[in-house]
Structures are given as C-alpha cells and as structure tokens.
Enzyme design. Structure first.
Site, PDB file in Angstrom:
ATOM      1  CG  HIS A 142      -1.889   0.994   1.397  1.00  0.00           C
ATOM      2  ND1 HIS A 142      -1.629   2.287   1.774  1.00  0.00           N
ATOM      3  CD2 HIS A 142      -3.227   0.933   1.198  1.00  0.00           C
ATOM      4  CE1 HIS A 142      -2.760   2.972   1.805  1.00  0.00           C
ATOM      5  NE2 HIS A 142      -3.743   2.177   1.452  1.00  0.00           N
ATOM      6  CG  ASP A 219       0.522  -2.641   6.156  1.00  0.00           C
ATOM      7  OD1 ASP A 219      -0.422  -2.747   6.963  1.00  0.00           O
ATOM      8  OD2 ASP A 219       0.448  -1.957   5.129  1.00  0.00           O
ATOM      9  CD  GLN A 222      -7.071  -4.526   3.900  1.00  0.00           C
ATOM     10  OE1 GLN A 222      -8.061  -5.221   4.150  1.00  0.00           O
ATOM     11  NE2 GLN A 222      -7.179  -3.233   3.681  1.00  0.00           N
ATOM     12  CE  LYS A 245      -7.715  -0.201   6.002  1.00  0.00           C
ATOM     13  NZ  LYS A 245      -8.100   0.325   4.711  1.00  0.00           N
ATOM     14  CB  CYS A 383      -3.644   3.227  -1.640  1.00  0.00           C
ATOM     15  SG  CYS A 383      -4.805   4.529  -1.308  1.00  0.00           S
TER      16      CYS A 383
HETATM   17  N1  PMP Z   1      -1.755  -0.821   4.595  1.00  0.00           N
HETATM   18  C1  PMP Z   1      -2.732  -1.534   4.022  1.00  0.00           C
HETATM   19  C2  PMP Z   1      -2.433  -2.912   3.533  1.00  0.00           C
HETATM   20  C3  PMP Z   1      -3.995  -0.986   3.871  1.00  0.00           C
HETATM   21  O1  PMP Z   1      -4.970  -1.703   3.314  1.00  0.00           O
HETATM   22  C4  PMP Z   1      -4.239   0.328   4.332  1.00  0.00           C
HETATM   23  C5  PMP Z   1      -5.608   0.967   4.159  1.00  0.00           C
HETATM   24  N2  PMP Z   1      -6.218   0.702   2.955  1.00  0.00           N
HETATM   25  C6  PMP Z   1      -3.194   1.015   4.932  1.00  0.00           C
HETATM   26  C7  PMP Z   1      -1.962   0.415   5.055  1.00  0.00           C
HETATM   27  C8  PMP Z   1      -3.393   2.402   5.485  1.00  0.00           C
HETATM   28  O2  PMP Z   1      -4.330   2.334   6.500  1.00  0.00           O
HETATM   29  P1  PMP Z   1      -4.983   3.663   7.115  1.00  0.00           P
HETATM   30  O3  PMP Z   1      -5.495   4.437   5.957  1.00  0.00           O
HETATM   31  O4  PMP Z   1      -6.066   3.146   7.988  1.00  0.00           O
HETATM   32  O5  PMP Z   1      -3.905   4.357   7.860  1.00  0.00           O
END
Ligand code: PMP
Length: 426
Positions: A142, A219, A222, A245, A383
């Site tokens: 991401h 990270d 998910q 999430k 993203c």
């Molecule tokens: N890493 C991953 C794998 C994500 O899916 C996301 C959110 N889509 C993020 C980081 C960033 O998370 P947040 O926007 O809640 O800070």
C-alpha cells in the site's frame, strides 16, 4: 456455477469433534448499518478492505463513554478522569492480549497503520539509516508502506529495494533471498494485500531477515480483520494495523514494537503527556508506550477498538476464517463465469478480496452502476499504483468481503455484475 461449490453454510467441525456454525444472520443483526437500504435496495457492502462496518457493541461502548466517562486521561486526579484512563489503558491490555505482545508497553496507540509506519520510518530510520544502507519493501505494498520509506531513504542517502511480485500475485521469495544482503538494514512488508488479497508468508520472510539480524515491520492492516495475529509466534519486530478495518472506529490504530527497538527509538512527536520533566534547557521523556503518545489521544477510539477486538474473539477467529474462505471460493467461482472477466491476483492463500477487470467495461462504470443496485464495491488503484502497474492495469474493481456477508449477497452481486456489464457493452 461450479458443481463442487457448496452453497449452504454448513456447520464447521470443531476440534473436539462437535459441530458449530457461524450464524451469519444473527451476526448481521449486530451491525445496524447492514439493515439500511440504498436507492430502496438492501445494502450489499463489499468494500470491507476500505473500511469495515461497526457492531452495535462498539457503537454502544463509545456512546457509554461519552455519556458516562468522558474526561482527559492520565492527568486528572478526579473520578471521571480515572475512569477514562482506566478504560483507555484497559483497551491497551485487550490489544496486548489479542496479538499476544510480551508487554503492554509494546502497544502504542496511533491514528492508524499510516501513522504507525510513518512513526517507525521516521524515528527508527532517522536514528539508524546511513548512506548506502538498503531498506527492503515489496511490490505489493500500500502507498502507506512505500512513501514513508522513500522519504527517509532520500533523506539519509539510503536505497529502497523492492521484492518482486509473481504473475499470480505472490511475493517472489527466491528474489527476496537474493535481495537481502549485508547492506539491508530494514524490511517492511505487507501481511495481506488490500488490493489483491494475497496472504504473504511473512513468517518465513521474518526468519530469513532475522538470519541477517534485520528488523522486520509487518503491515497487518488487512490481516487483522481476517487472521489471528500472534506477534511472538510471528516474531515480527513491528506490526501496524488500523482500528477501522477491524470493526472499530476511524482515527485509531496500533503500532506494536518489540521493547528493545522502541526503547532505543527517539520520540516521533513531542508535546503533552509524553514527558517526565520539561525545562528550557532539557526535556526527559516517559517510558514506552507513553513516549510515543504525545498529546490527547483518541480515547473513545481506543476504547472502541478494545470492544471490537473482544467482539471478534467472541465470534471466534477460526470460525470467521473458515466461513470467509467459503465466501471467497464461492464468489471466485461465481464471477469467474462472467465472459471477459479477469481476476487480478490468484495467489494460493487469499482473504476474501477479489480484484478484477472486465474487457470492454471500465471499473468506474461498473462501480457506479452497481451502486444503483445497492452494492458497494471499490474501483481504482486501491493505493497500490506500482502493484497494478505490474499487472498492466491502472484500475480494478475490488469486492472485499467480511464475515457478515452472505452467499445470497454474492449471488445478487454476480447477477447484478453480469447485468451491468451487458448494459455497458450494449
Ligand atoms: N496498509 C494496508 C495494507 C492498507 O490496506 C491500508 C488501508 N487501505 C493502509 C496500510 C493504510 O491504513 P490507514 O489508511 O487506515 O492508515
């Protein structure tokens, strides 16, 4: 539809030999928003990878906090402040227990995964990176796990290296083995891809990195809603995830870090509540985790997160996993039948996230028309622009499911998808 897919939600076998079923219709009653209608049609919420819906238990806990316990924490010597502090610190204990961290000092409340990664890249990176050093991420990250490393590498003269992704959407672990060298100083990888659903073998990545004494950040954004995470078993050095999430509010998240790393890292932000003593000559900081929690935190968010984690535990991680795997295989088989539809990301291990493109139909048009049917999916690059570029596309449709979704919803989704594609092509 394939013959070998079982459409009924059958009882799952328990370890003790008994049978137990996830009662999805009972679970759905816990989520008020799932009863709402969109354009007069029942909401089908398939955008769980973007954010999840909240159970009433979480909503009620936050209301209870504001109606009965609201005060700033750690500072007041009066009853309300003590209650608020107790609830906030209690949430930290719940998180610690849930991810099996060795100590509560290793749990830092942040705004979300993004802030957690920025904290580590900035604080650890500033203290430890030097010109010529290498930071290793993957091609599946991401943007939140790319840009903070890019910036700190630029600042420190370090080099960002990338583990390639295979055509199936898995990490190329042979290439990883070759990329890791004496120059590598940090590895930061995604546990589960938000874009294509791949579950990565983070445990083996961590083992290999540790053979070179390299710390690893996972990270877990998910992974947290779908997989039980045990940080001691994984042996990751850092882990981040976002509350929103995992059925908790927005604005709260967790950074887990091993004590030995956190203690050696400088504060990321400074201000109130994170200090021991301040003078115009010198400031000393509190111990972890408080050193990293400057200012008034999202108190109700943290409390809501604790409740959400207890809610998930109450249902049972294994039961959620088994049920979601059924949803994944059913949905995959169902939409695969649609002519011209291509699934992007066909890894062996996946969460129920399905990214796809359709010949002759733009993702944006598909998403817009599905919305009129009450179906919420995500369209775009999720993203993960570099990942999609590797697949030769700039956007996909993404259906991402949670344990409150049903087989009936998948049927309606597949039927509607077929209908809107025909409409777009006509
Ligand atoms: N890493 C991953 C794998 C994500 O899916 C996301 C959110 N889509 C993020 C980081 C960033 O998370 P947040 O926007 O809640 O800070």
């Amino acid at each position: 539809m394939s013959d070998n897919i079982n459409t009924s939600i059958e009882p799952f076998a328990k370890k003790d030999g008994g049978l137990v079923a996830l009662d999805v219709h009972a679970i759905r009653k816990d989520f008020p928003i799932l009863q709402t209608k969109v354009y007069g049609k029942p909401l089908v919420y398939f955008d769980n990878a973007a954010t999840s819906q909240k159970p009433k238990a979480v909503i009620d806990r936050i209301v209870h906090y504001y109606e009965n316990e609201n005060a700033n924490i750690h500072r007041g010597i009066y009853h309300l402040s003590e209650m608020a502090s107790e609830a906030y610190e209690g949430a930290r204990n719940i998180v610690q227990k849930n991810i099996n961290a060795a100590s509560r000092g290793e749990i830092i409340f942040v705004r979300g995964a993004t802030e957690g990664i920025n904290l580590v890249a900035s604080s650890w990176g500033r203290a430890h990176l030097h010109p010529g050093d290498e930071v290793l991420i993957s091609g599946m990250e991401h943007h939140a796990n790319i840009i903070p490393w890019q910036i700190i590498c630029e600042e420190k003269g370090a080099v960002l290296k990338v583990i390639p992704v295979t055509a199936d959407g898995e990490l190329d672990l042979e290439a990883f083995q070759k990329l890791i060298t004496e120059k590598t100083k940090f590895v930061s990888v995604v546990y589960v891809s938000n874009s294509i659903g791949t579950i990565n073998s983070v445990k083996s990545i961590i083992e290999k990195a540790h053979a070179f004494r390299i710390p690893v950040l996972v990270d877990g954004c998910q992974a947290a809603p779908h997989i039980a995470i045990d940080v001691q078993e994984l042996d990751c050095d850092f882990l981040v995830f976002s509350g929103h999430k995992i059925f908790a509010p927005t604005g709260i998240g967790v950074l887990y870090g091993k004590e030995k790393y956190l203690e050696a890292m400088p504060p990321y932000q400074t201000g109130g509540d994170m200090i021991q003593a301040v003078s115009f000559v010198k400031t000393t900081f509190k111990e972890i985790p408080y050193k990293f929690e400057a200012g008034t935190p999202d108190i109700s968010g943290a409390i809501g997160l604790g409740t959400a984690m207890e809610y998930i535990s109450g249902i049972g991680r294994t039961m959620i996993h088994d049920y979601e795997q059924k949803l994944l295989s059913y949905a995959t088989e169902k939409i695969r039948q649609i002519e011209g539809l291509k699934i992007i990301g066909t890894a062996r291990e996946k969460i129920p996230v399905i990214s796809f493109t359709v010949a002759g139909a733009h993702p944006l048009d598909i998403g817009t028309l599905l919305d009129f049917e009450g179906i919420a999916i995500r369209t775009g690059n999720h993203c993960t622009q570099p990942l999609l570029a590797g697949f030769g596309v700039s956007a996909t449709c993404r259906a991402s499911l949670a344990f409150y979704n049903t087989i009936e919803e998948i049927d309606f989704f597949a039927e509607s998808l077929d209908k809107v594609i025909k409409k777009i092509r006509s």
